[in-house]
Design an enzyme around this catalytic site. Structure first.
Site, PDB file in Angstrom:
ATOM      1  N   GLU A 160      -1.427  -1.541  -5.969  1.00 58.06           N
ATOM      2  CA  GLU A 160      -2.540  -0.849  -6.608  1.00 58.06           C
ATOM      3  C   GLU A 160      -2.171  -0.325  -7.984  1.00 58.06           C
ATOM      4  OE1 GLU A 160      -5.521   1.346  -3.595  1.00 58.06           O
ATOM      5  OE2 GLU A 160      -3.391   1.451  -3.158  1.00 58.06           O
TER       6      GLU A 160
ATOM      7  N   ASP B  67       0.859  -1.180   0.000  1.00 59.76           N
ATOM      8  CA  ASP B  67       0.000   0.000   0.000  1.00 59.76           C
ATOM      9  C   ASP B  67       0.894   1.229   0.000  1.00 59.76           C
ATOM     10  OD1 ASP B  67      -2.356   1.588   0.264  1.00 59.76           O
ATOM     11  OD2 ASP B  67      -1.855   1.843   2.383  1.00 59.76           O
TER      12      ASP B  67
ATOM     13  N   ASP C 146      -3.116   1.292   8.473  1.00 59.10           N
ATOM     14  CA  ASP C 146      -2.160   1.192   7.378  1.00 59.10           C
ATOM     15  C   ASP C 146      -2.024  -0.241   6.864  1.00 59.10           C
ATOM     16  OD1 ASP C 146      -1.487   3.917   7.425  1.00 59.10           O
ATOM     17  OD2 ASP C 146      -0.173   3.571   9.142  1.00 59.10           O
TER      18      ASP C 146
END
Ligand SMILES: [Zn+2]
Length: 425
Positions: free
Chosen positions: A277, A193, A358
């Site tokens: 992503e 992430d 997170d």
């Protein structure tokens, strides 16, 4: 596969002069050849082929008083720059005809003495690595090299580059077998992430700090740029200030590149599958935070991961950009509402699991990446029916808390942007 290895080189003052002369000759040959082709086209004359161009712009030109100094440098980089010109034309034609994908390529343009980057390429016949730690270039001599690592094979060419800050580099090209590079298979799989609080949070709990020193250097850069704008045009002080700005620019981009390389290499080395992503900006390109971690460095990071994965036999899976990675419970799949940024931890009202904000996103990205991979595998195997089962089963084993990820329910990868929570903002 062709790999590049770059090293800083330290030419002495006379070698610097010789390099400057060489860069000048390379530029003149390029510009002469380009001017000839442009003139021929304007006059409706046929295309001048590479061989003819070489005869006119190098061999014959050397015998004229205006260009006789072309004979003082190695002919190899001059021939190479004509190849580059042909390639530039080829890229343009392919781009126009649609054979070349990506950004539209323009026609080649004239080179200038003021260009930020000067370069000359030597092929096998014009350079040597004599084994005493130096790089020998024809008509320039042995140049000191700072070797930061060993070359895995004999290079097929070397490009000598001088950047805007006046630093010189040798960029070696080495041909390697694709298969020879594949690393032994790794056990681990990881979700990444990307964010601003941390540069990246990995699904194994690793938090990679945002390199703040980049910010500090950027501040210094801004100061130098202001100083430059105050100097009178054409003055000696302006030139000094210009070099100071170029040096600082080089430091910032070097530091960023080192960071991205080190981070991507360790991730690819340790993990067989990497899920990340499929977006670079996440709506951050506008607004106050745009500068913090710019689009380019996230894009570059993903590009590095992809390149290294291909080279070392790893898989990178891109997860759709509207996948609500920060809002799902990685244990039971419960979908949270918008979580305010200040909330760093939350408890899942469905299964009661305690989550670190997170980490949740990284875990969900990994699970979604694995689901997508299973889906792709199932589709290619022809058995599309129970792909959700396969996906759920796989995700099951990968999550740290052992829960099933949204059993039997497909997670939409393209939710409308309005409901998207830019959790990293
Ligand atoms: Zn839950």
């Amino acid at each position: 596969m062709r790999l590049r290895y770059n090293f800083r080189i330290y030419p002495d003052p006379s070698q610097r002069q010789a390099l400057a002369r060489l860069f000048g000759c390379v530029r003149v040959v390029w510009n002469d050849a380009l001017a000839m082709r442009k003139a021929a086209r304007k006059a409706g004359l046929p295309w001048i082929g590479g061989g003819d161009l070489q005869k006119i712009c190098i061999t014959a030109a050397k015998r004229t008083p205006e260009r006789e100094w072309l004979g003082e440098v190695s002919p190899v980089p001059l021939q190479q720059v004509l190849r580059d010109l042909d390639q530039a034309y080829q890229n343009f034609f392919d781009s126009v005809s649609g054979r070349r994908k990506g950004r539209r390529m323009g026609l080649p343009v004239f080179k200038s003495r003021r260009d930020r980057r000067q370069a000359a390429r030597f092929t096998r016949t014009a350079f040597r690595l004599p084994g005493d730690g130096t790089l020998y270039l024809a008509k320039i001599g042995k140049i000191e090299v700072r070797w930061s690592r060993e070359l895995p094979a004999v290079p097929s060419s070397v490009t000598v580059v001088q950047d805007a800050a006046g630093r010189c580099f040798a960029s070696f090209v080495i041909e390697v077998e694709d298969a020879g590079q594949v690393l032994p298979e790794a056990e681990a799989e990881i979700g990444i992430d990307l964010g601003l609080t941390h540069y990246a949070v990995l699904s194994d709990g690793t938090k990679i700090a945002n390199p703040r020193w980049l910010r500090r250097r950027a501040k210094r850069l801004a100061r130098l740029q202001r100083a430059l704008s105050r100097k009178r045009k054409g003055s000696k002080n302006r030139e000094k200030a210009r070099i100071a700005v170029a040096r600082q620019h080089a430091k910032v981009s070097d530091a960023r590149r080192d960071f991205l390389h080190q981070t991507s290499t360790s991730i690819i080395r340790e993990n067989q599958t990497v899920a990340i992503e499929d977006l670079a900006v996440r709506g951050l390109a506008r607004g106050r935070l745009a500068k913090s971690v710019n689009d380019a460095s996230w894009g570059a990071f993903r590009a590095l991961l992809g390149g290294k994965a291909a080279r070392y036999g790893r898989t990178v899976i891109a997860v759709g950009r509207w996948f609500p990675s920060s809002r799902l419970c990685p244990c039971c799949g419960w979908r949270n509402g918008t979580v305010p940024l200040r909330v760093r931890e939350w408890d899942c009202p469905s299964c009661g699991e305690h989550h670190d904000r997170d980490l949740v996103a990284a875990l969900n990205i990994l699970a979604e990446g694995i689901r997508l991979r299973a889906q792709a595998e199932a589709a290619s195997a022809g058995g599309g029916q129970d792909e959700e089962m396969v996906a759920a089963g796989l995700a099951d084993t990968r999550n740290d808390c052992g829960g099933r990820v949204r059993p039997g329910e497909a997670i939409p990868t393209l939710a409308p942007p309005a409901t998207y929570d830019a959790h990293a903002a």
